[in-house]
Write a protein that holds these residues in place. Structure first.
Motif, PDB file in Angstrom:
ATOM      1  N   ALA A  64      42.087 -96.845  51.603  1.00 55.20           N
ATOM      2  CA  ALA A  64      41.763 -97.524  50.352  1.00 55.20           C
ATOM      3  C   ALA A  64      43.005 -98.197  49.769  1.00 55.20           C
ATOM      4  N   ARG A  65      44.157 -97.531  49.860  1.00 60.13           N
ATOM      5  CA  ARG A  65      45.401 -98.135  49.360  1.00 60.13           C
ATOM      6  C   ARG A  65      45.762 -99.362  50.184  1.00 60.13           C
ATOM      7  N   ALA A  66      45.589 -99.289  51.509  1.00 59.84           N
ATOM      8  CA  ALA A  66      45.902-100.422  52.371  1.00 59.84           C
ATOM      9  C   ALA A  66      44.964-101.592  52.067  1.00 59.84           C
ATOM     10  N   ASP A  67      43.685-101.317  51.844  1.00 58.06           N
ATOM     11  CA  ASP A  67      42.735-102.378  51.498  1.00 58.06           C
ATOM     12  C   ASP A  67      43.090-103.010  50.165  1.00 58.06           C
ATOM     13  N   ALA A  68      43.490-102.190  49.208  1.00 64.16           N
ATOM     14  CA  ALA A  68      43.853-102.708  47.888  1.00 64.16           C
ATOM     15  C   ALA A  68      45.118-103.556  47.953  1.00 64.16           C
ATOM     16  N   ALA A  69      46.000-103.253  48.883  1.00 63.42           N
ATOM     17  CA  ALA A  69      47.243-104.005  49.019  1.00 63.42           C
ATOM     18  C   ALA A  69      47.052-105.281  49.827  1.00 63.42           C
ATOM     19  N   GLY A  70      45.846-105.468  50.357  1.00 59.41           N
ATOM     20  CA  GLY A  70      45.572-106.692  51.104  1.00 59.41           C
ATOM     21  C   GLY A  70      46.006-106.645  52.540  1.00 59.41           C
TER      22      GLY A  70
END
Length: 159
Positions: A137-143
């Motif tokens: 989820a953090r990686a997705d949020a960071a693009g």
């Protein structure tokens, strides 16, 4: 295997038991559930609660079989196998036969060991799964998610 060991313990263990070191063999009976909780309850009630818990674990394992990972399925198999063995033993006479004794922990059996090992493995797999989901989820949020066809360098394809 646990039911075989329980049968052996009932017929083969002397009253004094067998000292082996860290874990001795000593015959004991548990009319309650874990740590003798409910030992004073009527046997039919303990058997009914044990059956309900075993059935619930079976349903959880059945539902997880389609999408669970190997470690999670192994954990559920250990829990279910131990629960079924203890239920089968309890259904016969209202008590579970215990035969492993440490001196600092209540006497237990192989099925109890499977249940505890499975529960610990299940907790670890759940914790690791949660941690992996949070990282994703953090990686997705960071693009940093991988490009899709629409956002690929060559642009969307017309077919």
């Amino acid at each position: 295997m646990d039911l075989t060991a329980k049968a052996w313990a009932e017929t083969g263990l002397s009253a004094a038991g067998v000292e082996l070191g860290p874990v001795d063999l000593r015959l004991g009976y548990n009319s309650g559930v874990a740590f003798s909780v409910g030992a004073e309850a009527p046997a039919w009630l303990v058997i009914a609660v044990t059956a309900a818990i075993t059935a619930a674990v079976a349903v959880i394992a059945w539902r997880a079989a389609r999408h669970g990972g190997r470690a999670q399925l192994a954990a559920l198999a250990l829990i279910l196998g131990g629960a079924v063995a203890n239920f089968a033993d309890r259904a016969a006479d209202g008590v579970v036969t215990d035969y492993l004794h440490t001196g600092w922990w209540p006497t237990f059996n192989l099925a109890d060991t499977a249940i505890v090992t499975g529960a610990l493995l299940f907790a670890v797999t759940a914790w690791r799964g949660d941690a992996a989901q949070k990282r994703s989820a953090r990686a997705d949020a960071a693009g940093s998610s991988p490009p899709t066809d629409a956002s690929s360098p060559s642009g969307p394809r017309d077919v």
